[in-house]
Design a protein around this motif. Structure first.
Motif, PDB file in Angstrom:
ATOM      1  N   ALA A 354      -0.260  43.556  26.308  1.00  0.00           N
ATOM      2  CA  ALA A 354      -0.375  43.267  24.878  1.00  0.00           C
ATOM      3  C   ALA A 354       0.943  42.709  24.363  1.00  0.00           C
ATOM      4  O   ALA A 354       2.017  42.968  24.927  1.00  0.00           O
ATOM      5  CB  ALA A 354      -0.733  44.540  24.127  1.00  0.00           C
ATOM      6  N   THR A 355       0.879  41.919  23.296  1.00  0.00           N
ATOM      7  CA  THR A 355       2.087  41.337  22.710  1.00  0.00           C
ATOM      8  C   THR A 355       2.118  41.580  21.213  1.00  0.00           C
ATOM      9  O   THR A 355       1.100  41.886  20.583  1.00  0.00           O
ATOM     10  CB  THR A 355       2.156  39.816  22.951  1.00  0.00           C
ATOM     11  OG1 THR A 355       1.099  39.175  22.216  1.00  0.00           O
ATOM     12  CG2 THR A 355       2.018  39.482  24.427  1.00  0.00           C
ATOM     13  N   THR A 356       3.294  41.431  20.643  1.00  0.00           N
ATOM     14  CA  THR A 356       3.451  41.481  19.186  1.00  0.00           C
ATOM     15  C   THR A 356       3.733  40.099  18.620  1.00  0.00           C
ATOM     16  O   THR A 356       3.913  39.945  17.422  1.00  0.00           O
ATOM     17  CB  THR A 356       4.590  42.444  18.796  1.00  0.00           C
ATOM     18  OG1 THR A 356       5.799  42.021  19.443  1.00  0.00           O
ATOM     19  CG2 THR A 356       4.268  43.870  19.212  1.00  0.00           C
ATOM     20  N   SER A 357       3.788  39.108  19.494  1.00  0.00           N
ATOM     21  CA  SER A 357       3.969  37.713  19.099  1.00  0.00           C
ATOM     22  C   SER A 357       2.746  36.913  19.511  1.00  0.00           C
ATOM     23  O   SER A 357       2.034  37.277  20.449  1.00  0.00           O
ATOM     24  CB  SER A 357       5.212  37.104  19.768  1.00  0.00           C
ATOM     25  OG  SER A 357       6.392  37.689  19.274  1.00  0.00           O
ATOM     26  N   VAL A 358       2.522  35.810  18.810  1.00  0.00           N
ATOM     27  CA  VAL A 358       1.440  34.895  19.174  1.00  0.00           C
ATOM     28  C   VAL A 358       1.985  33.901  20.184  1.00  0.00           C
ATOM     29  O   VAL A 358       2.918  33.151  19.878  1.00  0.00           O
ATOM     30  CB  VAL A 358       0.906  34.144  17.938  1.00  0.00           C
ATOM     31  CG1 VAL A 358      -0.175  33.142  18.352  1.00  0.00           C
ATOM     32  CG2 VAL A 358       0.364  35.118  16.896  1.00  0.00           C
ATOM     33  N   ARG A 359       1.439  33.911  21.377  1.00  0.00           N
ATOM     34  CA  ARG A 359       1.842  32.900  22.357  1.00  0.00           C
ATOM     35  C   ARG A 359       1.479  31.536  21.784  1.00  0.00           C
ATOM     36  O   ARG A 359       0.377  31.323  21.267  1.00  0.00           O
ATOM     37  CB  ARG A 359       1.165  33.152  23.701  1.00  0.00           C
ATOM     38  CG  ARG A 359       1.563  34.491  24.325  1.00  0.00           C
ATOM     39  CD  ARG A 359       0.859  34.662  25.670  1.00  0.00           C
ATOM     40  NE  ARG A 359       1.006  36.006  26.190  1.00  0.00           N
ATOM     41  CZ  ARG A 359       2.018  36.437  26.943  1.00  0.00           C
ATOM     42  NH1 ARG A 359       3.012  35.606  27.233  1.00  0.00           N
ATOM     43  NH2 ARG A 359       2.059  37.673  27.389  1.00  0.00           N
ATOM     44  N   THR A 360       2.421  30.592  21.885  1.00  0.00           N
ATOM     45  CA  THR A 360       2.361  29.429  21.009  1.00  0.00           C
ATOM     46  C   THR A 360       1.208  28.474  21.276  1.00  0.00           C
ATOM     47  O   THR A 360       0.839  27.701  20.400  1.00  0.00           O
ATOM     48  CB  THR A 360       3.688  28.651  21.052  1.00  0.00           C
ATOM     49  OG1 THR A 360       3.903  28.149  22.384  1.00  0.00           O
ATOM     50  CG2 THR A 360       4.846  29.536  20.653  1.00  0.00           C
ATOM     51  N   GLY A 361       0.614  28.512  22.458  1.00  0.00           N
ATOM     52  CA  GLY A 361      -0.551  27.672  22.702  1.00  0.00           C
ATOM     53  C   GLY A 361      -1.692  27.983  21.745  1.00  0.00           C
ATOM     54  O   GLY A 361      -2.464  27.092  21.363  1.00  0.00           O
ATOM     55  N   TYR A 362      -1.800  29.252  21.355  1.00  0.00           N
ATOM     56  CA  TYR A 362      -2.884  29.652  20.458  1.00  0.00           C
ATOM     57  C   TYR A 362      -2.702  29.115  19.038  1.00  0.00           C
ATOM     58  O   TYR A 362      -3.673  29.079  18.270  1.00  0.00           O
ATOM     59  CB  TYR A 362      -3.004  31.174  20.416  1.00  0.00           C
ATOM     60  CG  TYR A 362      -3.359  31.796  21.747  1.00  0.00           C
ATOM     61  CD1 TYR A 362      -4.558  31.485  22.392  1.00  0.00           C
ATOM     62  CD2 TYR A 362      -2.494  32.692  22.375  1.00  0.00           C
ATOM     63  CE1 TYR A 362      -4.881  32.056  23.621  1.00  0.00           C
ATOM     64  CE2 TYR A 362      -2.810  33.267  23.595  1.00  0.00           C
ATOM     65  CZ  TYR A 362      -3.999  32.947  24.216  1.00  0.00           C
ATOM     66  OH  TYR A 362      -4.316  33.500  25.438  1.00  0.00           O
ATOM     67  N   LEU A 363      -1.493  28.705  18.670  1.00  0.00           N
ATOM     68  CA  LEU A 363      -1.266  28.230  17.309  1.00  0.00           C
ATOM     69  C   LEU A 363      -2.115  27.003  16.978  1.00  0.00           C
ATOM     70  O   LEU A 363      -2.495  26.805  15.822  1.00  0.00           O
ATOM     71  CB  LEU A 363       0.220  27.920  17.095  1.00  0.00           C
ATOM     72  CG  LEU A 363       1.169  29.122  17.150  1.00  0.00           C
ATOM     73  CD1 LEU A 363       2.607  28.670  16.914  1.00  0.00           C
ATOM     74  CD2 LEU A 363       0.774  30.190  16.131  1.00  0.00           C
ATOM     75  N   PHE A 364      -2.411  26.179  17.976  1.00  0.00           N
ATOM     76  CA  PHE A 364      -3.283  25.028  17.742  1.00  0.00           C
ATOM     77  C   PHE A 364      -4.623  25.457  17.138  1.00  0.00           C
ATOM     78  O   PHE A 364      -5.258  24.709  16.392  1.00  0.00           O
ATOM     79  CB  PHE A 364      -3.563  24.292  19.050  1.00  0.00           C
ATOM     80  CG  PHE A 364      -2.456  23.408  19.545  1.00  0.00           C
ATOM     81  CD1 PHE A 364      -2.120  22.250  18.875  1.00  0.00           C
ATOM     82  CD2 PHE A 364      -1.770  23.721  20.712  1.00  0.00           C
ATOM     83  CE1 PHE A 364      -1.126  21.404  19.352  1.00  0.00           C
ATOM     84  CE2 PHE A 364      -0.769  22.890  21.197  1.00  0.00           C
ATOM     85  CZ  PHE A 364      -0.447  21.730  20.512  1.00  0.00           C
ATOM     86  N   LEU A 365      -5.075  26.664  17.477  1.00  0.00           N
ATOM     87  CA  LEU A 365      -6.394  27.123  17.082  1.00  0.00           C
ATOM     88  C   LEU A 365      -6.488  27.460  15.604  1.00  0.00           C
ATOM     89  O   LEU A 365      -7.588  27.576  15.057  1.00  0.00           O
ATOM     90  CB  LEU A 365      -6.789  28.341  17.918  1.00  0.00           C
ATOM     91  CG  LEU A 365      -6.855  28.108  19.432  1.00  0.00           C
ATOM     92  CD1 LEU A 365      -7.175  29.404  20.153  1.00  0.00           C
ATOM     93  CD2 LEU A 365      -7.877  27.032  19.774  1.00  0.00           C
ATOM     94  N   ALA A 366      -5.344  27.628  14.934  1.00  0.00           N
ATOM     95  CA  ALA A 366      -5.358  27.974  13.509  1.00  0.00           C
ATOM     96  C   ALA A 366      -6.040  26.900  12.670  1.00  0.00           C
ATOM     97  O   ALA A 366      -6.557  27.187  11.592  1.00  0.00           O
ATOM     98  CB  ALA A 366      -3.932  28.205  13.019  1.00  0.00           C
ATOM     99  N   GLU A 367      -6.072  25.673  13.171  1.00  0.00           N
ATOM    100  CA  GLU A 367      -6.770  24.592  12.458  1.00  0.00           C
ATOM    101  C   GLU A 367      -8.256  24.895  12.315  1.00  0.00           C
ATOM    102  O   GLU A 367      -8.883  24.498  11.324  1.00  0.00           O
ATOM    103  CB  GLU A 367      -6.582  23.275  13.214  1.00  0.00           C
ATOM    104  CG  GLU A 367      -7.363  22.107  12.641  1.00  0.00           C
ATOM    105  CD  GLU A 367      -7.241  20.827  13.451  1.00  0.00           C
ATOM    106  OE1 GLU A 367      -8.047  19.908  13.203  1.00  0.00           O
ATOM    107  OE2 GLU A 367      -6.356  20.737  14.320  1.00  0.00           O
ATOM    108  N   PHE A 368      -8.818  25.635  13.279  1.00  0.00           N
ATOM    109  CA  PHE A 368     -10.259  25.827  13.335  1.00  0.00           C
ATOM    110  C   PHE A 368     -10.703  27.176  12.767  1.00  0.00           C
ATOM    111  O   PHE A 368     -11.905  27.422  12.662  1.00  0.00           O
ATOM    112  CB  PHE A 368     -10.731  25.670  14.784  1.00  0.00           C
ATOM    113  CG  PHE A 368     -10.294  24.361  15.374  1.00  0.00           C
ATOM    114  CD1 PHE A 368     -11.022  23.205  15.144  1.00  0.00           C
ATOM    115  CD2 PHE A 368      -9.121  24.267  16.109  1.00  0.00           C
ATOM    116  CE1 PHE A 368     -10.606  21.990  15.653  1.00  0.00           C
ATOM    117  CE2 PHE A 368      -8.695  23.059  16.631  1.00  0.00           C
ATOM    118  CZ  PHE A 368      -9.432  21.906  16.394  1.00  0.00           C
ATOM    119  N   ARG A 369      -9.736  28.014  12.398  1.00  0.00           N
ATOM    120  CA  ARG A 369     -10.016  29.265  11.691  1.00  0.00           C
ATOM    121  C   ARG A 369      -9.065  29.345  10.506  1.00  0.00           C
ATOM    122  O   ARG A 369      -8.069  30.092  10.530  1.00  0.00           O
ATOM    123  CB  ARG A 369      -9.851  30.458  12.627  1.00  0.00           C
ATOM    124  CG  ARG A 369     -11.002  30.695  13.573  1.00  0.00           C
ATOM    125  CD  ARG A 369     -12.308  31.088  12.876  1.00  0.00           C
ATOM    126  NE  ARG A 369     -12.163  32.324  12.118  1.00  0.00           N
ATOM    127  CZ  ARG A 369     -12.492  33.535  12.588  1.00  0.00           C
ATOM    128  NH1 ARG A 369     -12.997  33.654  13.808  1.00  0.00           N
ATOM    129  NH2 ARG A 369     -12.339  34.600  11.835  1.00  0.00           N
TER     130      ARG A 369
END
Length: 407
Positions: A354-369
């Motif tokens: 588990a992490t407390t940071s967002v791995r940066t590849g997932y940031l692209f997905l914020a456009e779709f949510r």
């Protein structure tokens, strides 16, 4: 080699997500509205201070610092088109090419690898015998092809002298430089990756060659397919502009298409319902596994799918990207700054922690949510604060740019 990718990527991506008011220069002006001149200036000022890696040791040009930095420059240039960004990207591309095994002097280059030759590759570990190659070879080729494509897509630069000079004699003008990068990217692809490393005889799906010392005969893991696809995407786009080699262009396109089809429609990903009722995917590290991909590799997978979606030529839809976004928002997000270690919501050990940071590849997905945009960005970024993570900042800028109505 899986461990080498993951350990380095974890350090590069999570370790770099640190705020430093004294030294970091990339600064978030706002989460909403258009990307600001100050944000772009802070990015350009920061990347000017960066030094490219001196070899691919530890996958420096793949998921290491230099690899992430050059991808960030390409994304920001694609978005804003500022020549200052491109010039710094070319500085890194010059370094990439000069460090290739067959071009660099020892101790950086001139190694006989597992094929028995001094191939046009970027070794990541020369201490082992034989010297193996894997998916990390896709990224340096992708960097060169990306630089080439971005120049070729900016015709007003063609006849201009390259602002950073020509220390390696790769071409004094931007057009000459683009053609050199493309020629050498093709050389690596044709003389090692497609010649010896990959076996694409099964419907253009990517498998490693049976005699390859790393994962010989096995399906290429998804994160490494994304590395190769990064190269193929940019090679296709550069050759399309030049209209100079349709046979090679079509070969590259067929391998990307097979990769994307394999994941979304060929059994690579399972479609499920989350506990919140949304449609989500589940997938594994490499076929035939179809469940439980770890968060670290999953972020690299998602970044690759995002690049392909942005390109727009290979059939990935906004609905499919939203389904990936649902994975992160509805399955992997466990609470405020608490994220699961696998794409099916589990938390194990090592790369599946588990992490407390967002791995940066997932940031692209914020456009779709859009409802999760601010929580995803604010996990590691803050308005008025700075960051040293070029990958996080560039992906934030991209999504902000898209939310402001850019196409």
């Amino acid at each position: 080699m899986r461990g080498a990718f993951s350990t380095y990527a974890l350090g590069a991506i999570l370790g770099s997500l640190l705020f430093s008011g004294a030294h970091a220069q990339m600064k978030v002006s706002s989460f909403d509205g258009n990307v600001t001149d100050d944000e772009l200036k802070s990015f350009n000022d920061f990347v000017t201070t960066l030094k490219p890696g001196t070899s691919n040791k530890g996958n420096e040009w793949a998921q290491g610092h230099s690899g992430e930095q050059i991808k960030a420059m390409g994304l920001v240039y694609q978005m804003a088109g500022e020549k200052e960004t491109l010039d710094q990207m070319l500085r890194f591309c010059d370094a990439v090419l000069s460090e290739r095994n067959d071009l660099a002097k020892a101790p950086v280059g001139q190694y006989k690898i597992w094929t028995g030759g001094i191939d046009p590759v970027w070794p990541n570990d020369v201490t082992k015998t034989p010297i193996a190659t894997g998916g990390e070879q896709g990224d340096p080729v992708g960097h060169l092809a990306s630089c080439s494509y971005l120049i070729l897509n900016t015709k007003n630069l063609y006849s201009q002298k390259v602002a950073i000079g020509d220390p390696h004699n790769y071409g004094a003008t931007y057009l000459e430089r683009a053609k050199t990068y493309l020629k050498q990217a093709d050389a690596s692809m044709s003389n090692h990756i497609l010649k010896r490393l990959l076996d694409v005889s099964n419907g253009n799906k990517m498998y490693f060659a049976k005699d390859a010392p790393y994962m010989g005969g096995k399906a290429v893991p998804w994160n490494q397919q994304m590395m190769f696809n990064y190269a193929f995407l940019n090679l296709v786009n550069a050759h399309k502009i030049l209209n100079d080699n349709p046979t090679l262009l079509n070969k590259y396109k067929s391998v990307i298409s097979a990769s994307i089809e394999w994941f979304f429609h060929g059994g690579g990903a399972q479609t499920k319902k989350s506990k919140k009722g949304s449609t989500v995917y589940d997938w594994g590290y490499t076929m035939p596994k179809t469940s439980g991909e770890d968060s670290n590799h999953g972020a690299l997978d998602v970044a690759g799918f995002a690049r392909t979606y942005i390109d727009g030529s290979y059939g990935i839809t906004a609905d499919e990207m939203k389904t990936l976004a649902n994975v992160f928002v509805d399955v992997m997000t466990l609470g405020d700054k608490k994220y699961a270690g696998t794409v099916d919501g589990q938390s194990k050990g090592g790369h599946a922690s588990a992490t407390t940071s967002v791995r940066t590849g997932y940031l692209f997905l914020a456009e779709f949510r859009p409802n999760a945009y601010e929580s995803m960005m604010s996990a590691d970024l803050a308005v008025g604060k700075t960051t040293k993570s070029t990958d996080a900042f560039s992906r934030f800028l991209w999504v902000k740019h898209r939310r402001a109505g850019a196409k």
